[in-house]
Structure formats: structure tokens, C-alpha cells
Design an enzyme around this catalytic site. Structure first.
Site, PDB file in Angstrom:
ATOM      1  N   LYS A 125       2.570   6.279  20.671  1.00 19.89           N
ATOM      2  CA  LYS A 125       2.983   6.727  19.329  1.00 19.89           C
ATOM      3  C   LYS A 125       3.526   5.517  18.593  1.00 19.89           C
ATOM      4  O   LYS A 125       4.015   4.564  19.212  1.00 19.89           O
ATOM      5  CB  LYS A 125       4.078   7.795  19.451  1.00 19.89           C
ATOM      6  CG  LYS A 125       4.238   8.643  18.210  1.00 19.89           C
ATOM      7  CD  LYS A 125       3.265   9.802  18.154  1.00 19.89           C
ATOM      8  CE  LYS A 125       3.351  10.540  16.847  1.00 19.89           C
ATOM      9  NZ  LYS A 125       2.535  11.753  16.817  1.00 19.89           N
ATOM     10  N   ASP A 165       0.066  11.025  11.459  1.00 23.82           N
ATOM     11  CA  ASP A 165       1.175  11.939  11.764  1.00 23.82           C
ATOM     12  C   ASP A 165       1.906  12.105  10.424  1.00 23.82           C
ATOM     13  O   ASP A 165       1.298  11.882   9.366  1.00 23.82           O
ATOM     14  CB  ASP A 165       2.088  11.352  12.857  1.00 23.82           C
ATOM     15  CG  ASP A 165       3.136  12.361  13.360  1.00 23.82           C
ATOM     16  OD1 ASP A 165       2.748  13.323  14.033  1.00 23.82           O
ATOM     17  OD2 ASP A 165       4.327  12.198  13.062  1.00 23.82           O
TER      18      ASP A 165
END
Ligand code: NAP
Length: 444
Positions: A125, A165
Site C-alpha cells: 500500500k 484508493d
């Protein structure tokens, strides 16, 4: 380690001031503890101690020039958490709250979620504390180009494949992909969530929302129920909210709320397709607050600084940000008759909130219910490698199949008498897959 408490003390001491990461680790550890200790090879291989340590965490300076000619400095990150089952894979988040703790929690969750999809993807991430709110298109492009000028050296189609995201959608991915291609002189599938004309998969924008609702269909079906005629409260007004509402309308449900950091909107008439598509304009403008929906559709009501979890609904779908639903919110939902809670945002419930939701209603944890997004990202990688594009129907069918298999895995590993503990099921299934791959690959 003799106890969960002792293990968590070690994690907290090694990762001070990272509350979101502690929360994510604790939730996994307390559910897999028994299954893990039933496997002496894993204990001897210190898999638990190794799996909570990211393989690599990079942080870097992102300087850029705003429209007034002033220099701005943000911080960029990429946490490459685990590559035991495939290249690092996970989104980029641009939001002022982004820090190492948040990205480590997201990367940690991502590793298990990706394992659940059945596809060969490791976990990672990244992102930045850059706030896209109020920024012009040119400013966003300059920021994305500067961000990629450093990130490019750490990623690649077989190394690490980022996606979107919060704050990172098709536009931002376009700018970052363009800069990557310019630097490395290669057109490769280094990103997912790309535009449909340049390597993106059909259904990827809808995938997280659609996948969540497919998972919800299976949960309700086990209880001889369906979404038809149900009243649904949702949070957020971004990509995931849009995809979820689109599918729910198709299934004959009535969606009555959306929300932003400014408050929530209640639309008693429910969303139709036109209202749902308007969410895309709101998200793309970078200026809109949830309240702006009411300017366009004045029959709806706006409630400032309030979350939507006090409204009467049959199903709640969390689509905004971590810890957006706490114990009090779950109590209100249960009192108002909510029977199903889909945690589509990552760690959308506080730890206590999630436990209470499991007691009071059917509860789907984020890493299972929101895995449709990364699953279709995995399918995008396959299409890019094959240099082929599948039809929307083909991708959607594969997505349905993957969400069924995740549901089956949760049922298999989460059975507690007649009830299914979806939190435990998702954690045990995801953990065991990554852990056994780590054992096979030795001490690395
Ligand atoms: P997005 O398009 O940026 O939308 C996020 C939405 O949440 C925006 O409407 C945002 O409003 C709202 N929001 C932010 N902070 C909030 C707060 N404190 N209270 C209420 N609303 C708030 O992001 P997304 O892609 O839909 O992601 C939503 C969630 O799903 C995230 O938790 C993400 O990690 C998770 N998720 C996304 C994917 C994916 O494929 N995109 C996959 C799996 C999980 P503002 O714009 O006004 O801030």
C-alpha cells in the site's frame, strides 16, 4: 510468545505511535491464534513474528509547484508488505491523514485480502499526505508526476503494481502511468485501474462496489433473504459508494444515504441511476462536499457533522474511511432494525464496533467484502500480460465467481455452530495461505 497480550506488547514496542497498525494486527492475531498454534511448523518458523514486519517501507520527498508558483512539499510512501504469493499489490491513497501507521495497517490487511482472492498477488500500500481537495487539474498532474519521479524505481509489472484508493481514481492513475512510461520507456501493466482505452479492465471502476454486493447476496442467501425491497444506508460518495449503489439499484433495493466529512445526505425517494451517476461528478470535482448533492436534488436533506448510522435501514454499507462506525453507531443501527453490515471501507469499524456488529447482525469484514476491487485488478494484470481485453460480461462473471469463493472460504474457516464468524473466517483463510507460502520459501 505465550499470549496474545505478550505478542501485542512486542508489536507496539517495535512500532510505536502506530495505533491503526496495532488495531489491524490485533484483530488478525486474536482470530488466528489457535489455528496458528495448532501448527508447530509455523510456530517454529516464527511466521507470526515475520508476517507483522513489512518486507520494505519506503518514504520520500514529493516537491511540486502550485498554481501560484509556490513550492509545496509532501511526503510519499510505499509499504511493500509481503511478496510470498506474488508481486506487491495494493492501492495508493492521497489524503491529508496519510502516515506510516495508516499505510502499514492497509498493507497488512491487503496481504490477506489478496490471498483470499485466489489470485497470485502479494500485499502493499502507498500514498501521500497530499490533499487533492480544492486543487486544480494542473496541480494534481504536477503532484502525480513528482510522486512518480521517485516511486518509479520501486515498482514494476512483476515487482509491485499499485492501483487507486481514496483520492486516487482514473485521472490520477493516468497522470502517474504517463510519467512512469516516460521515465522507463516501457508500456507495461504497472498500474491497475487504468483507462479502458489504454490497458484498463472493464468493470474495474465498479468492481469494489459490485463485489461487495455479490458477497452480501451470498450472506443474505444463507439466511433465505435478498436485497430486493431493502432500505440501504451508505457512507461516502466516492468510487465505492457509486459502485455499490449502482448494483443495489439493479437488485431492487432503495439506497437512501451518502456522506462526506461534512455530514450525511438523506434522500427519502432513494437513488435512481441519474442520481448515482451524479456521484461521479461530485467525486471528480475535488471541491464538492456531500452537501452539494442537496443543491442538485433539493428534496433530499443534509445533516451537518453527523454520520448516516442513525437512519432506519435494513442494511448498512460503509464506503468512506477507517473507524467510521463505532460501538454507538452499531447500537443505533441494531435498534433501527439493521440486519446486515458490509464494511466495504478498510477497517471501517472500530475493533469494538466490529465485535458488536458480529453479535447483533450479519457482519462482513473489509478484507473479505471489499476484495472485489483488487480481484479485478488481478484480472487486469492477467489481461495486460496476455495483451488481450475481456468483455465486461467475462470480467463480471469472474468477479462473481471470486466473491463466491471468498464467501465459501469464510464459511469454511469461520463456522461457529449455526453462525458464521466472517471476521475469523476471512483472517484464518487469508493468513494460512500466506503463512504456508512463507514456510515453503525459507527464512527470507
Ligand atoms: P474515494 O473515491 O476517494 O471516496 C472516499 C469517500 O469517502 C469520499 O466521498 C470522501 O469524501 C469520503 N470521506 C473521506 N473521509 C471521510 C470521513 N471522515 N467521513 C465521511 N466520509 C469521508 O475512495 P474510494 O475508492 O471510494 O474508497 C472508499 C473506501 O473503500 C476506503 O476506505 C478504501 O480504502 C476502500 N476500498 C477502496 C477500494 C477501491 O477499489 N477503490 C478497494 C477496497 C477498499 P471527501 O472526498 O469529501 O473527502
Amino acid at each position: 510468545m505465550k499470549s496474545i497480550a505478550e505478542f501485542m506488547d512486542m508489536v507496539k514496542a517495535r512500532n510505536p505511535n502506530e495505533p491503526e497498525f496495532h488495531q489491524a494486527v490485533h484483530e488478525v492475531v486474536e482470530t488466528i491464534w489457535d489455528a496458528y498454534h495448532a501448527n508447530p511448523r509455523m510456530v517454529k518458523g516464527k511466521i507470526l513474528e515475520r508476517i507483522v514486519e513489512p518486507e520494505r517501507a519506503i518514504s520520500f520527498r514529493v516537491p511540486w509547484i502550485d498554481d501560484k508558483g509556490e513550492i509545496q512539499v509532501n511526503r510519499g510512501y510505499r509499504v511493500q508488505f509481503n511478496s510470498a504469493i506474488g508481486p506487491y499489490k495494493g492501492g495508493l491513497r492521497f489524503h491529508p491523514s496519510v502516515n506510516l501507521s495508516i499505510l502499514k495497517f492497509l498493507g497488512f490487511e491487503q496481504m490477506f485480502k489478496n490471498a483470499l482472492t485466489t489470485l497470485p498477488m502479494g500485499g502493499g500500500k502507498g500514498g501521500s499526505d497530499f490533499n487533492p481537495k480544492g486543487r486544480s487539474d494542473n496541480e494534481i498532474m504536477r503532484f502525480c508526476q513528482s510522486f512518480m519521479t521517485e516511486l518509479y524505481r520501486h515498482i514494476g509489472p512483476d515487482t509491485d503494481v499499485p492501483a487507486g484508493d481514496i483520492g486516487v481514481g482514473g485521472r490520477e492513475i493516468g497522470y502517474m502511468f504517463g510519467q512512469y512510461k516516460r521515465i522507463v520507456k516501457e508500456f507495461t501493466g504497472v498500474f491497475t485501474g487504468k483507462g479502458a482505452t489504454w490497458g484498463g479492465s472493464l468493470i474495474r471502476p465498479e468492481a469494489t462496489g459490485y463485489g461487495a454486493i455479490y458477497f452480501g447476496i451470498d450472506m443474505l442467501a444463507r439466511n433465505n433473504d435478498s436485497f430486493k425491497g431493502k432500505t440501504i444506508a451508505l457512507s461516502g460518495f466516492g468510487n465505492v459508494t457509486w459502485g455499490s449503489i449502482k448494483k443495489l439499484i439493479e437488485l431492487g433495493a432503495k439506497c437512501v444515504t451518502i456522506s462526506g466529512p461534512d455530514g450525511y445526505v438523506y434522500d427519502e425517494e432513494g437513488f435512481n441511476e441519474e442520481k448515482c451517476e451524479y456521484l461521479l461528478d461530485m467525486r471528480a470535482s475535488c471541491n464538492d462536499q456531500a452537501e452539494d448533492y442537496v443543491k442538485k436534488y433539493p428534496k433530499a436533506k443534509f445533516f451537518a457533522n453527523t454520520k448516516p448510522w442513525g437512519v432506519k435501514c435494513d442494511v448498512a454499507v460503509l464506503c468512506a474511511i477507517q473507524n467510521e462506525c463505532n460501538v454507538d453507531d452499531v447500537k443505533k443501527l441494531a435498534e433501527n432494525g439493521c440486519k446486515l453490515l458490509l464494511e466495504v471501507s478498510n477497517m471501517g469499524c472500530t475493533a469494538d464496533g466490529a465485535k458488536l456488529a458480529h453479535e447483533k447482525m450479519l457482519f462482513a469484514p473489509g478484507k473479505a467484502v471489499n476484495a472485489g476491487g483488487v480481484a479485478v485488478s488481478g484480472l487486469e494484470m492477467t489481461q495486460n500480460s496476455e495483451r488481450l481485453n475481456w468483455t465486461a460480461e467475462e470480467v463480471d462473471n469472474k468477479l462473481k465467481h471470486i466473491m463466491h469463493s471468498i464467501h465459501d472460504a469464510c464459511v469454511k474457516h469461520g463456522k461457529e455452530g449455526e453462525r458464521i464468524n466472517y471476521i475469523k473466517g476471512a483472517n484464518v483463510a487469508g493468513f494460512m495461505k500466506v503463512a504456508s507460502a512463507m514456510l515453503d520459501q525459507g527464512v527470507v
